[in-house]
Design a protein around this motif. Structure first.
Motif, short mmCIF file in Angstrom:
data_model
loop_
_atom_site.label_atom_id
_atom_site.label_comp_id
_atom_site.label_asym_id
_atom_site.label_seq_id
_atom_site.Cartn_x
_atom_site.Cartn_y
_atom_site.Cartn_z
N TYR A 106 -2.71 -10.37 -8.72
CA TYR A 106 -3.50 -9.13 -8.64
C TYR A 106 -2.62 -7.95 -8.24
O TYR A 106 -2.67 -6.89 -8.87
N PHE A 107 -1.81 -8.11 -7.20
CA PHE A 107 -0.94 -7.02 -6.76
C PHE A 107 0.04 -6.63 -7.87
O PHE A 107 0.34 -5.45 -8.06
N ASP A 108 0.52 -7.63 -8.61
CA ASP A 108 1.42 -7.36 -9.73
C ASP A 108 0.73 -6.49 -10.78
O ASP A 108 1.30 -5.52 -11.28
N LYS A 109 -0.49 -6.83 -11.10
CA LYS A 109 -1.23 -6.08 -12.12
C LYS A 109 -1.59 -4.68 -11.65
O LYS A 109 -1.83 -3.79 -12.48
N TYR A 137 7.19 -12.41 -10.41
CA TYR A 137 6.34 -11.50 -9.64
C TYR A 137 7.11 -10.66 -8.63
O TYR A 137 6.59 -9.66 -8.14
N PHE A 138 8.32 -11.07 -8.28
CA PHE A 138 9.02 -10.45 -7.16
C PHE A 138 10.24 -9.67 -7.62
O PHE A 138 11.11 -10.21 -8.30
N LYS A 139 10.28 -8.40 -7.23
CA LYS A 139 11.42 -7.56 -7.55
C LYS A 139 12.66 -7.98 -6.77
O LYS A 139 13.78 -7.69 -7.16
N SER A 214 -11.31 -11.48 -1.72
CA SER A 214 -10.80 -10.70 -2.84
C SER A 214 -9.61 -9.85 -2.43
O SER A 214 -9.67 -9.12 -1.43
N PRO A 215 -8.50 -9.91 -3.19
CA PRO A 215 -7.38 -9.01 -2.89
C PRO A 215 -7.76 -7.55 -3.09
O PRO A 215 -7.20 -6.67 -2.44
N GLU A 216 -8.70 -7.29 -3.99
CA GLU A 216 -9.19 -5.92 -4.18
C GLU A 216 -9.87 -5.42 -2.91
O GLU A 216 -9.67 -4.28 -2.50
N GLU A 217 -10.64 -6.30 -2.28
CA GLU A 217 -11.28 -5.94 -1.01
C GLU A 217 -10.24 -5.67 0.06
O GLU A 217 -10.37 -4.75 0.88
#
Length: 228
Positions: A106-109, A137-139, A214-217
Motif C-alpha cells: 500500500y505504501f509503495d502504491k 519495495y525498498f529504495k 488498514s494502512p490507509e487508516e
C-alpha cells in the motif's frame, strides 16, 4: 490500534522499517541459532534473556550474554557462526508478520519512500528480502553493522540522509524498545508493533497491536494528528 499523541510539523513522505520482529517473524530462528552456538562457551541462553536484547546488534547482545567486554575477533567468530546457522534456518521457514506485506504494498502504491534499517548483517537482510521477494519495495536496505547499536540514532539518521528525507518526514516502524528509542532520538515519528515487547514498554508515538488494520487508516490518523 491505539495511538498516543504526537506532534508533527511536516508531511510524512518516508517509512523506515526495522526487519526482525517488525516485518519478519524471526525471533525463534535467531534464538535457535544462538542456542546452537553459545553452549560451547558455557552460556545457556533463555528465551527471556534473548528477548531483553532483541533489536540490538549481535555485538551488543554478546556483551550482554557474556557479561563482560569481549575481544573483537572473538565476537566476529561467534557472530559469523551464529548468522550462518540462522540463514540456513530461515530457508523455507521465514514468515512475514500477518498483514505486513499488504501495508508495504500500500505504501509503495502511494508513492512513499520505503527503506529498511536493521541491526542485522547485510547478508541476513539480503536473504530475507530474497526469501520473501520484497526487494522491489525498498529504495534502500541499511545494515546497522557499521553503526553504533540502537538505541543510538545513527542508523536511522543515515538512512534518512541517503533517501533525501528530513527526519521529521519519517515514520520509523519498530518492535523493540532499543529501536523505538533510536527513532525517537533521531527526531522521527515512531510506531511500534506489539510483539517482542508489551505496549507499556514501548515508548513510541503510535502503538500497533498488529497489521490487520488498514494502512490507509494509519496514514489518515497520522494526517489527523499532524493537522491537530
Amino acid at each position: 490500534m491505539f495511538f498516543k499523541e504526537i506532534e508533527m510539523n511536516r508531511k510524512i513522505t518516508t517509512i523506515i522499517w526495522d526487519l526482525d520482529g517488525t516485518i519478519i517473524d524471526s525471533l525463534d530462528l535467531h534464538l535457535a541459532a544462538f542456542q546452537q552456538v553459545l553452549p560451547a562457551y558455557g552460556i545457556d541462553l533463555t528465551r527471556e534473556k534473548f528477548i531483553e536484547t532483541f533489536g540490538r546488534s549481535n555485538s551488543a547482545c554478546l556483551q550482554e550474554f557474556f557479561g563482560r567486554e569481549l575481544e573483537p575477533d572473538f565476537v566476529t567468530h561467534v557472530v559469523d557462526t551464529k548468522e550462518a546457522i540462522y540463514r540456513n534456518l530461515l530457508r523455507d521457514n521465514l514468515q512475514p508478520l500477518p498483514g505486513v506485506l499488504d501495508w508495504v504494498d500500500y505504501f509503495d502504491k502511494q508513492g512513499m519512500k520505503q527503506a529498511l534499517a536493521s541491526s542485522a548483517p547485510p547478508e541476513n537482510i539480503d536473504a530475507a528480502l530474497s526469501e520473501l521477494n520484497l526487494r522491489r519495495y525498498f529504495k534502500l536496505a541499511m545494515s546497522g553493522e557499521d553503526f553504533p547499536s540502537k538505541p543510538e540514532p545513527d542508523l536511522f539518521l543515515e538512512t534518512a540522509r541517503r533517501l533525501g528525507s528530513h527526519p521529521a518526514e519519517c515514520v520509523v516502524i519498530e518492535d523493540s524498545v532499543a529501536g523505538v528509542m533510536a527513532g525517537n532520538a533521531a527526531g522521527m515519528i515512531t510506531a511500534a508493533i506489539v510483539g517482542t515487547q508489551s505496549e507499556d514498554e514501548l515508548p513510541a508515538g503510535l502503538i500497533l497491536e498488529d497489521y490487520q488494520g488498514s494502512p490507509e487508516e494509519f496514514l489518515r490518523e497520522l494526517s489527523r494528528l499532524h493537522s491537530g
